[in-house]
Motif scaffolding. Structure first.
Motif, PDB file in Angstrom:
ATOM      1  N   ALA A  89     -21.254  59.023  11.153  1.00 61.88           N
ATOM      2  CA  ALA A  89     -21.555  60.383  11.614  1.00 61.88           C
ATOM      3  C   ALA A  89     -20.950  61.451  10.700  1.00 61.88           C
ATOM      4  CB  ALA A  89     -21.018  60.569  13.038  1.00 61.88           C
ATOM      5  N   TRP A  90     -20.325  61.035   9.605  1.00 58.64           N
ATOM      6  CA  TRP A  90     -19.662  61.969   8.698  1.00 58.64           C
ATOM      7  C   TRP A  90     -20.488  62.180   7.447  1.00 58.64           C
ATOM      8  CZ3 TRP A  90     -14.511  58.817   8.503  1.00 58.64           C
ATOM      9  CH2 TRP A  90     -13.938  58.782   9.768  1.00 58.64           C
ATOM     10  N   THR A  91     -20.393  63.380   6.893  1.00 54.79           N
ATOM     11  CA  THR A  91     -20.966  63.677   5.579  1.00 54.79           C
ATOM     12  C   THR A  91     -19.818  64.035   4.657  1.00 54.79           C
ATOM     13  OG1 THR A  91     -23.018  64.503   6.568  1.00 54.79           O
ATOM     14  CG2 THR A  91     -22.572  65.131   4.290  1.00 54.79           C
ATOM     15  N   LEU A  92     -19.662  63.274   3.581  1.00 46.88           N
ATOM     16  CA  LEU A  92     -18.619  63.507   2.591  1.00 46.88           C
ATOM     17  C   LEU A  92     -19.240  64.299   1.446  1.00 46.88           C
ATOM     18  CD1 LEU A  92     -17.905  60.925   4.252  1.00 46.88           C
ATOM     19  CD2 LEU A  92     -16.643  60.154   2.281  1.00 46.88           C
ATOM     20  N   THR A  93     -18.637  65.427   1.079  1.00 48.47           N
ATOM     21  CA  THR A  93     -19.190  66.267   0.022  1.00 48.47           C
ATOM     22  C   THR A  93     -18.201  66.371  -1.136  1.00 48.47           C
ATOM     23  OG1 THR A  93     -18.317  68.274   1.057  1.00 48.47           O
ATOM     24  CG2 THR A  93     -20.571  67.642   1.617  1.00 48.47           C
ATOM     25  N   PHE A  94     -18.752  66.463  -2.350  1.00 47.12           N
ATOM     26  CA  PHE A  94     -17.950  66.531  -3.571  1.00 47.12           C
ATOM     27  C   PHE A  94     -18.501  67.636  -4.464  1.00 47.12           C
ATOM     28  CE2 PHE A  94     -18.355  62.324  -1.856  1.00 47.12           C
ATOM     29  CZ  PHE A  94     -17.040  61.925  -1.700  1.00 47.12           C
ATOM     30  N   GLU A  95     -17.592  68.481  -5.004  1.00 44.80           N
ATOM     31  CA  GLU A  95     -18.006  69.604  -5.857  1.00 44.80           C
ATOM     32  C   GLU A  95     -16.918  69.910  -6.878  1.00 44.80           C
ATOM     33  OE1 GLU A  95     -17.749  74.346  -5.628  1.00 44.80           O
ATOM     34  OE2 GLU A  95     -18.317  73.377  -3.759  1.00 44.80           O
ATOM     35  N   PRO A  96     -17.212  70.071  -8.149  1.00 44.46           N
ATOM     36  CA  PRO A  96     -18.497  69.816  -8.791  1.00 44.46           C
ATOM     37  C   PRO A  96     -18.671  68.317  -9.006  1.00 44.46           C
ATOM     38  CG  PRO A  96     -16.918  70.474 -10.454  1.00 44.46           C
ATOM     39  CD  PRO A  96     -16.205  70.529  -9.119  1.00 44.46           C
ATOM     40  N   ALA A  97     -19.857  67.835  -8.767  1.00 42.90           N
ATOM     41  CA  ALA A  97     -20.135  66.413  -8.928  1.00 42.90           C
ATOM     42  C   ALA A  97     -21.599  66.209  -9.284  1.00 42.90           C
ATOM     43  CB  ALA A  97     -19.806  65.659  -7.645  1.00 42.90           C
ATOM     44  N   VAL A  98     -21.837  65.203 -10.089  1.00 43.59           N
ATOM     45  CA  VAL A  98     -23.201  64.802 -10.426  1.00 43.59           C
ATOM     46  C   VAL A  98     -23.281  63.282 -10.335  1.00 43.59           C
ATOM     47  CG1 VAL A  98     -23.682  66.794 -11.918  1.00 43.59           C
ATOM     48  CG2 VAL A  98     -22.731  64.722 -12.917  1.00 43.59           C
ATOM     49  N   THR A  99     -24.491  62.797 -10.107  1.00 44.38           N
ATOM     50  CA  THR A  99     -24.711  61.360 -10.026  1.00 44.38           C
ATOM     51  C   THR A  99     -26.079  61.026 -10.599  1.00 44.38           C
ATOM     52  OG1 THR A  99     -24.723  59.432  -8.550  1.00 44.38           O
ATOM     53  CG2 THR A  99     -25.685  61.456  -7.677  1.00 44.38           C
ATOM     54  N   THR A 100     -26.200  59.807 -11.071  1.00 47.94           N
ATOM     55  CA  THR A 100     -27.509  59.321 -11.527  1.00 47.94           C
ATOM     56  C   THR A 100     -28.178  58.514 -10.420  1.00 47.94           C
ATOM     57  OG1 THR A 100     -26.472  57.350 -12.481  1.00 47.94           O
ATOM     58  CG2 THR A 100     -26.805  59.253 -13.953  1.00 47.94           C
ATOM     59  N   LEU A 101     -27.482  58.331  -9.297  1.00 48.86           N
ATOM     60  CA  LEU A 101     -28.031  57.565  -8.186  1.00 48.86           C
ATOM     61  C   LEU A 101     -29.050  58.396  -7.416  1.00 48.86           C
ATOM     62  CD1 LEU A 101     -24.723  55.998  -6.796  1.00 48.86           C
ATOM     63  CD2 LEU A 101     -26.355  54.973  -8.393  1.00 48.86           C
ATOM     64  N   ALA A 102     -30.085  57.754  -6.956  1.00 52.23           N
ATOM     65  CA  ALA A 102     -31.120  58.431  -6.172  1.00 52.23           C
ATOM     66  C   ALA A 102     -30.653  58.604  -4.731  1.00 52.23           C
ATOM     67  CB  ALA A 102     -32.409  57.616  -6.195  1.00 52.23           C
ATOM     68  N   VAL A 103     -31.149  59.647  -4.073  1.00 53.44           N
ATOM     69  CA  VAL A 103     -30.883  59.828  -2.647  1.00 53.44           C
ATOM     70  C   VAL A 103     -31.370  58.582  -1.924  1.00 53.44           C
ATOM     71  CG1 VAL A 103     -31.531  61.168  -0.604  1.00 53.44           C
ATOM     72  CG2 VAL A 103     -30.965  62.336  -2.739  1.00 53.44           C
ATOM     73  N   GLY A 104     -30.556  58.067  -1.015  1.00 55.41           N
ATOM     74  CA  GLY A 104     -30.884  56.845  -0.289  1.00 55.41           C
ATOM     75  C   GLY A 104     -30.186  55.618  -0.850  1.00 55.41           C
ATOM     76  N   THR A 105     -29.533  55.744  -2.009  1.00 57.26           N
ATOM     77  CA  THR A 105     -28.814  54.623  -2.612  1.00 57.26           C
ATOM     78  C   THR A 105     -27.534  54.345  -1.826  1.00 57.26           C
ATOM     79  OG1 THR A 105     -29.641  55.204  -4.802  1.00 57.26           O
ATOM     80  CG2 THR A 105     -27.720  53.761  -4.721  1.00 57.26           C
ATOM     81  N   LYS A 106     -27.290  53.075  -1.530  1.00 56.56           N
ATOM     82  CA  LYS A 106     -26.065  52.661  -0.837  1.00 56.56           C
ATOM     83  C   LYS A 106     -24.911  52.654  -1.839  1.00 56.56           C
ATOM     84  CE  LYS A 106     -28.007  51.098   3.103  1.00 56.56           C
ATOM     85  NZ  LYS A 106     -28.165  52.132   4.084  1.00 56.56           N
ATOM     86  N   VAL A 107     -23.737  53.103  -1.391  1.00 58.78           N
ATOM     87  CA  VAL A 107     -22.532  53.073  -2.218  1.00 58.78           C
ATOM     88  C   VAL A 107     -21.450  52.311  -1.461  1.00 58.78           C
ATOM     89  CG1 VAL A 107     -23.049  55.189  -3.481  1.00 58.78           C
ATOM     90  CG2 VAL A 107     -21.785  55.338  -1.343  1.00 58.78           C
ATOM     91  N   ARG A 108     -20.555  51.675  -2.219  1.00 53.12           N
ATOM     92  CA  ARG A 108     -19.485  50.872  -1.625  1.00 53.12           C
ATOM     93  C   ARG A 108     -18.140  51.550  -1.842  1.00 53.12           C
ATOM     94  NH1 ARG A 108     -20.500  47.117   1.715  1.00 53.12           N
ATOM     95  NH2 ARG A 108     -18.743  45.900   1.008  1.00 53.12           N
ATOM     96  N   ARG A 109     -17.265  51.409  -0.891  1.00 54.77           N
ATOM     97  CA  ARG A 109     -15.912  51.957  -0.957  1.00 54.77           C
ATOM     98  C   ARG A 109     -15.224  51.533  -2.256  1.00 54.77           C
ATOM     99  NH1 ARG A 109     -11.043  51.643   3.325  1.00 54.77           N
ATOM    100  NH2 ARG A 109      -9.365  51.309   1.844  1.00 54.77           N
ATOM    101  N   GLY A 110     -14.662  52.518  -2.969  1.00 54.64           N
ATOM    102  CA  GLY A 110     -13.924  52.244  -4.189  1.00 54.64           C
ATOM    103  C   GLY A 110     -14.769  52.043  -5.435  1.00 54.64           C
ATOM    104  N   ARG A 111     -16.101  52.097  -5.286  1.00 51.05           N
ATOM    105  CA  ARG A 111     -17.006  51.907  -6.424  1.00 51.05           C
ATOM    106  C   ARG A 111     -17.487  53.254  -6.950  1.00 51.05           C
ATOM    107  NH1 ARG A 111     -17.369  46.729  -8.338  1.00 51.05           N
ATOM    108  NH2 ARG A 111     -17.907  45.283  -6.710  1.00 51.05           N
ATOM    109  N   PRO A 112     -17.665  53.381  -8.267  1.00 53.53           N
ATOM    110  CA  PRO A 112     -18.126  54.651  -8.833  1.00 53.53           C
ATOM    111  C   PRO A 112     -19.504  55.058  -8.308  1.00 53.53           C
ATOM    112  CG  PRO A 112     -17.301  53.202 -10.560  1.00 53.53           C
ATOM    113  CD  PRO A 112     -17.388  52.379  -9.303  1.00 53.53           C
ATOM    114  N   PHE A 113     -19.646  56.356  -8.052  1.00 54.00           N
ATOM    115  CA  PHE A 113     -20.958  56.887  -7.646  1.00 54.00           C
ATOM    116  C   PHE A 113     -21.370  58.081  -8.502  1.00 54.00           C
ATOM    117  CE2 PHE A 113     -18.118  59.557  -5.173  1.00 54.00           C
ATOM    118  CZ  PHE A 113     -18.687  60.815  -5.295  1.00 54.00           C
ATOM    119  N   GLY A 114     -20.425  58.677  -9.235  1.00 53.98           N
ATOM    120  CA  GLY A 114     -20.756  59.846 -10.042  1.00 53.98           C
ATOM    121  C   GLY A 114     -19.577  60.297 -10.872  1.00 53.98           C
TER     122      GLY A 114
END
Length: 194
Positions: free
Chosen positions: A128-153
């Protein structure tokens, strides 16, 4: 117009100098805290004491989330507004340099990657949470699953929040209410209550 540009540059320079001073103090504090923790952990392990009902062994407590910048230091804490529409600091600022790798604090799904008010933002939904990061960029598409401790951007893109000296991390609950991310970095034990 030139006067306004000069004033903006001066404000950014003062802000950067303040962040550099804070970063230096935080690094020293982190070094002292780490040294103290190592000594305390060795002492606790030797005598088998449990702290806050968390054992220092298999089955012990773990934080719910990890810091999105490995080895990062929080340079500006959470400051909740009295009402959701009032001013406040709805997250924490973590010292980081341009291009620093960002890791997912928890398992989730990329829900947004783009610009918000000219700022580069990446959002990850975790339950139920939304985590936001700024400034941040990613090459991952919306809907991509991410794992704890793994790079996302990476900490990159446009933002006037830290002037390239930090990344802002916020956690929004339902109803636009923000919570302190530091709370989820401390070890916790989940128990069933009758």
């Amino acid at each position: 117009m030139e006067r306004h540009d000069e004033q903006a540059r001066a404000r950014r320079a003062r802000r950067r100098k303040r962040f550099e001073a804070i970063r230096g103090r935080r690094r020293l504090t982190a070094l002292v805290a780490t040294s103290t923790l190592i000594v305390a952990t060795a002492t606790i392990s030797a005598i088998g004491v449990r702290t806050a009902d968390c054992a220092y062994a298999d089955g012990g407590c773990e934080p719910t989330m990890v810091l999105p910048v490995k080895g990062g230091v929080i340079v500006s804490p959470f400051d909740a507004p009295a009402q959701v529409w009032l001013a406040g600091h709805r997250g924490v600022d973590i010292a980081a340099d341009e291009g620093a790798t960002l890791v997912a604090p928890a398992d989730g799904t990329v829900s947004f990657a783009g610009k918000v008010g000219g700022k580069s933002v990446v959002s990850i939904v975790h339950g139920a949470w939304t985590l936001t990061f700024e400034p941040a960029v990613t090459t991952l598409a919306v809907g991509t699953k991410v794992r704890r401790g793994r790079p996302f951007g990476t900490m990159s893109g446009s933002s006037d929040h830290c002037d390239g000296a930090c990344v802002h991390w916020g956690i929004r609950m339902a109803g636009r209410r923000y919570v302190d991310p530091e709370r989820w970095l401390r070890p916790q034990r989940v128990v069933l209550v009758d």
